[in-house]
Design a protein around this motif. Structure first.
Motif, PDB file in Angstrom:
ATOM      1  N   TYR A  59       0.850  -1.177   0.000  1.00 22.54           N
ATOM      2  CA  TYR A  59       0.000   0.000   0.000  1.00 22.54           C
ATOM      3  C   TYR A  59       0.888   1.230   0.000  1.00 22.54           C
ATOM      4  O   TYR A  59       1.898   1.276   0.703  1.00 22.54           O
ATOM      5  CB  TYR A  59      -0.902   0.025   1.238  1.00 22.54           C
ATOM      6  CG  TYR A  59      -1.632   1.333   1.416  1.00 22.54           C
ATOM      7  CD1 TYR A  59      -2.843   1.565   0.788  1.00 22.54           C
ATOM      8  CD2 TYR A  59      -1.093   2.343   2.210  1.00 22.54           C
ATOM      9  CE1 TYR A  59      -3.505   2.774   0.938  1.00 22.54           C
ATOM     10  CE2 TYR A  59      -1.745   3.554   2.360  1.00 22.54           C
ATOM     11  CZ  TYR A  59      -2.956   3.762   1.720  1.00 22.54           C
ATOM     12  OH  TYR A  59      -3.607   4.962   1.864  1.00 22.54           O
ATOM     13  N   TYR A  60       0.488   2.231  -0.782  1.00 19.79           N
ATOM     14  CA  TYR A  60       1.216   3.486  -0.827  1.00 19.79           C
ATOM     15  C   TYR A  60       0.265   4.659  -0.712  1.00 19.79           C
ATOM     16  O   TYR A  60      -0.844   4.631  -1.252  1.00 19.79           O
ATOM     17  CB  TYR A  60       1.999   3.624  -2.131  1.00 19.79           C
ATOM     18  CG  TYR A  60       3.054   2.572  -2.314  1.00 19.79           C
ATOM     19  CD1 TYR A  60       4.308   2.718  -1.736  1.00 19.79           C
ATOM     20  CD2 TYR A  60       2.803   1.427  -3.061  1.00 19.79           C
ATOM     21  CE1 TYR A  60       5.284   1.754  -1.893  1.00 19.79           C
ATOM     22  CE2 TYR A  60       3.766   0.455  -3.223  1.00 19.79           C
ATOM     23  CZ  TYR A  60       5.009   0.623  -2.638  1.00 19.79           C
ATOM     24  OH  TYR A  60       5.976  -0.340  -2.798  1.00 19.79           O
ATOM     25  N   ASP A  62      -1.172   8.186  -1.721  1.00 19.86           N
ATOM     26  CA  ASP A  62      -1.314   8.764  -3.052  1.00 19.86           C
ATOM     27  C   ASP A  62      -0.154   9.694  -3.399  1.00 19.86           C
ATOM     28  O   ASP A  62       0.264   9.771  -4.558  1.00 19.86           O
ATOM     29  CB  ASP A  62      -2.631   9.535  -3.158  1.00 19.86           C
ATOM     30  CG  ASP A  62      -3.842   8.626  -3.214  1.00 19.86           C
ATOM     31  OD1 ASP A  62      -4.957   9.121  -2.986  1.00 19.86           O
ATOM     32  OD2 ASP A  62      -3.681   7.425  -3.497  1.00 19.86           O
ATOM     33  N   SER A  63       0.366  10.375  -2.410  1.00 17.31           N
ATOM     34  CA  SER A  63       1.413  11.353  -2.645  1.00 17.31           C
ATOM     35  C   SER A  63       2.734  10.735  -3.097  1.00 17.31           C
ATOM     36  O   SER A  63       3.584  11.437  -3.638  1.00 17.31           O
ATOM     37  CB  SER A  63       1.648  12.193  -1.389  1.00 17.31           C
ATOM     38  OG  SER A  63       2.021  11.376  -0.292  1.00 17.31           O
ATOM     39  N   LYS A  65       2.809   7.360  -4.646  1.00 17.12           N
ATOM     40  CA  LYS A  65       2.598   6.274  -5.603  1.00 17.12           C
ATOM     41  C   LYS A  65       3.391   6.512  -6.884  1.00 17.12           C
ATOM     42  O   LYS A  65       3.393   7.603  -7.437  1.00 17.12           O
ATOM     43  CB  LYS A  65       1.111   6.134  -5.936  1.00 17.12           C
ATOM     44  CG  LYS A  65       0.299   5.451  -4.864  1.00 17.12           C
ATOM     45  CD  LYS A  65      -1.161   5.317  -5.278  1.00 17.12           C
ATOM     46  CE  LYS A  65      -1.969   4.619  -4.205  1.00 17.12           C
ATOM     47  NZ  LYS A  65      -3.411   4.546  -4.559  1.00 17.12           N
TER      48      LYS A  65
END
Length: 126
Positions: A59-60, A62-63, A65
């Motif tokens: 999981y990352y 959004d900032s 990715k």
């Protein structure tokens, strides 16, 4: 108790790359979800990249990715964060974190963390 120690922080230019490492001791990482969090001055600590205990999912935020990659090597009890295309807003203290039996998304929530590293400073500036 799981102990975590981060290394690899430093100063990097915008657009540059930096790799962070986290060494675990006390317990094997086999059953721990692990992740990387960061905290800038005056800001809340946030999860940026996390991987499930199984290692099957990540999981990352959004900032980050497409720019950051988390990986783990359970045989070495190590966790890594590769950061590319760094931006000034990535400047923060970065923390390695872990908690047993977590999915990747759950691992990236501060409330899920049971063990924290001491943090390492990453500064992105020209």
């Amino acid at each position: 108790q799981l102990q975590l120690v981060e290394t690899g922080g430093g100063l990097v230019q915008p657009g540059g790359s930096l790799g962070l490492s986290c060494a675990a001791s006390g317990f094997s990482l086999d059953y721990y979800g692990v992740g990387w969090f960061r905290q800038a001055p005056g800001k809340e600590r946030e999860g940026v990249g996390c991987i499930s205990s199984s290692g099957n999912s990540t999981y990352y935020a959004d900032s980050v990715k497409g720019r950051f990659t988390i990986s783990r090597n359970n045989a070495k009890n190590m966790v890594y964060l590769q950061m590319n295309s760094l931006k000034p807003e990535d400047t923060a203290v970065y923390y390695c974190a872990g908690s047993p039996f977590r999915t990747s998304e759950d691992m990236c929530k501060v409330k899920s963390v049971s063990s924290w590293g001491q943090g390492t400073q990453v500064t992105v500036s020209s």
